[in-house]
Design a protein around this motif. Structure first.
Motif, short mmCIF file in Angstrom:
data_model
loop_
_atom_site.label_atom_id
_atom_site.label_comp_id
_atom_site.label_asym_id
_atom_site.label_seq_id
_atom_site.Cartn_x
_atom_site.Cartn_y
_atom_site.Cartn_z
N LEU A 259 0.83 -1.20 0.00
CA LEU A 259 0.00 0.00 0.00
C LEU A 259 0.87 1.26 0.00
O LEU A 259 1.76 1.41 0.82
N ARG A 260 0.58 2.17 -0.98
CA ARG A 260 1.30 3.44 -1.08
C ARG A 260 0.50 4.60 -0.51
O ARG A 260 1.06 5.54 0.04
N ARG A 261 -0.82 4.53 -0.67
CA ARG A 261 -1.69 5.62 -0.21
C ARG A 261 -2.79 5.05 0.68
O ARG A 261 -3.43 4.07 0.33
N LEU A 262 -3.01 5.71 1.81
CA LEU A 262 -4.08 5.32 2.72
C LEU A 262 -4.84 6.56 3.17
O LEU A 262 -4.25 7.51 3.67
N THR A 263 -6.16 6.53 2.95
CA THR A 263 -7.04 7.61 3.40
C THR A 263 -8.08 7.01 4.33
O THR A 263 -8.76 6.05 3.98
N VAL A 264 -8.20 7.58 5.53
CA VAL A 264 -9.17 7.09 6.52
C VAL A 264 -10.02 8.26 6.99
O VAL A 264 -9.50 9.26 7.48
N LEU A 265 -11.35 8.12 6.83
CA LEU A 265 -12.30 9.14 7.28
C LEU A 265 -13.25 8.49 8.28
O LEU A 265 -14.05 7.63 7.93
N LEU A 266 -13.13 8.88 9.55
CA LEU A 266 -13.97 8.34 10.61
C LEU A 266 -14.87 9.46 11.12
O LEU A 266 -14.39 10.46 11.66
N SER A 267 -16.19 9.28 10.96
CA SER A 267 -17.13 10.35 11.29
C SER A 267 -17.61 10.32 12.74
O SER A 267 -18.23 11.28 13.20
N SER A 268 -17.33 9.24 13.47
CA SER A 268 -17.82 9.17 14.85
C SER A 268 -16.89 8.33 15.72
O SER A 268 -17.34 7.57 16.57
N GLU A 269 -15.59 8.48 15.49
CA GLU A 269 -14.64 7.64 16.22
C GLU A 269 -13.27 8.33 16.25
O GLU A 269 -12.86 8.95 15.27
N MET A 297 -18.92 13.30 18.01
CA MET A 297 -19.87 14.21 18.62
C MET A 297 -20.00 13.87 20.10
O MET A 297 -20.34 12.74 20.46
N LEU A 298 -19.72 14.85 20.95
CA LEU A 298 -19.81 14.62 22.39
C LEU A 298 -21.24 14.88 22.87
O LEU A 298 -21.83 15.91 22.52
N PRO A 299 -21.81 13.98 23.70
CA PRO A 299 -23.16 14.20 24.21
C PRO A 299 -23.19 15.44 25.12
O PRO A 299 -22.23 15.75 25.82
N LEU A 300 -24.30 16.14 25.07
CA LEU A 300 -24.45 17.32 25.91
C LEU A 300 -24.57 16.91 27.38
O LEU A 300 -25.11 15.85 27.71
N GLY A 301 -24.09 17.78 28.27
CA GLY A 301 -24.27 17.56 29.71
C GLY A 301 -23.32 16.52 30.31
O GLY A 301 -23.59 16.01 31.38
N GLN A 302 -22.24 16.19 29.64
CA GLN A 302 -21.30 15.20 30.19
C GLN A 302 -19.92 15.82 30.33
O GLN A 302 -18.93 15.34 29.76
N HIS A 303 -19.83 16.91 31.10
CA HIS A 303 -18.56 17.58 31.37
C HIS A 303 -17.83 17.85 30.05
O HIS A 303 -16.73 17.35 29.80
N MET A 304 -18.47 18.68 29.23
CA MET A 304 -17.97 18.92 27.87
C MET A 304 -16.52 19.38 27.86
O MET A 304 -15.69 18.88 27.11
#
Length: 307
Positions: A259-269, A297-304
């Protein structure tokens, strides 16, 4: 006009900066000399109907396509909100692709009809020079869709090198692995469908010369996954909209030593940088380019602030 004083060679160089639609709008019909030059230029012409008005579309299909079809190397058509039902109307004007003897690239946008999709793919067999076939933002809502048939037809196109498969099907989230073998396909992008780990190996078996692959994987945890080497793969793009246990991604990447090129897009991790470094050093000795985007995405109300 001073433009008319220029020699043909310079005018043809100018034409190279414009697509076929703009050339027709600007120069066709001005003089007989321009008309002759345009037909000479159209020996390598791209027609992007996905961005034209209904009036221009009808005029081009009625007046120009019959004479130009043999010169067109790239064609784009669309059923978007701006060009509704354009693909169906195009097939009414051009019921057969037999005249497109030089067509190398065909791109379809926003297609919604399974019947029309089947008709176009079957017509692709008449395109002896087709190397690029692209489906962008297509979605089929019919209840009776033979996914396997679509994929097998595409894998049977003997000269196809590049395929962007952006076809979503109602009730279908996993890609249908072909039963046909394509020896020509080298670049494959799969959008709107996911591939399980054990499907990747089967896909490679039916696409043995595949070099570049863009996919979405639902999970990298699979107790039934039996790894096998993927030595021809040099470019890999992994995109995930949901948590996919990406920290276990080495189960796949250890099989891609070239492998020469690696693209990783993680939307929630989010994955720690030390783990990426370990995977690259241990399994990807040939890697030259690494593109990474992660967000959560961080849940609201959990010591942001603390999070």
């Amino acid at each position: 006009m001073s433009l008319e004083l220029l020699p043909n060679e310079i005018l043809l160089d100018v034409f190279d900066y414009l697509n076929g639609i703009d050339l027709l709008r600007t120069f066709y019909g001005l003089t007989s000399r321009f008309n002759i030059l345009l037909h000479e230029r159209f020996q390598n012409c791209s027609i992007e109907l996905n961005s034209v008005s209904k009036r221009d579309f009808d005029r081009i299909c009625q007046q120009h396509l019959p004479a130009m079809s043999d010169y067109i190397v790239a064609l784009n058509i669309s059923d978007s909100e701006e060009t509704p039902a354009q693909i169906k109307q195009f097939l009414q004007y051009v019921p057969s692709f037999n005249g497109f003897t030089r067509l190398q690239s065909l791109s379809l946008f926003n297609l919604r009809s399974y019947h029309t999709l089947r008709k176009i793919i079957e017509q692709c067999y008449n395109l002896g020079n087709l190397t690029h076939l692209n489906f962008f933002s297509c979605y089929l809502q019919e209840s009776q869709v033979d996914f396997q048939l679509i994929v097998n037809h595409i894998w049977s196109l003997s000269k196809l090198i590049y395929c962007s498969f952006g076809i979503g099907i109602k009730g279908q989230c996993l890609f249908g692995i072909p039963t046909k073998i394509s020896l020509s396909l080298e670049y494959l992008s799969i959008d709107k469908n996911q591939l399980k780990l054990n499907q990747i190996d089967r896909l490679i078996e039916h696409t043995p010369n595949l070099k570049c692959l863009s996919i979405s994987v639902p999970s990298f945890v699979d107790n039934h996954y039996v790894s096998s080497p993927l030595p021809n793969l040099v470019d890999l793009n992994i995109n995930s909209l949901f948590p996919c246990n990406a920290s276990k991604m080495d189960i796949l990447l250890k099989n891609t030593p070239n492998l020469r090129r690696l693209t990783v897009l993680l939307s929630s991790e989010l994955i720690h940088g030390n783990l990426w470094e370990e995977i690259i050093r241990k399994y990807l000795p040939m890697l030259q380019f690494f593109r990474l985007k992660m967000k959560v995405m961080l849940p609201l109300g959990q010591h942001m602030q603390e999070r």
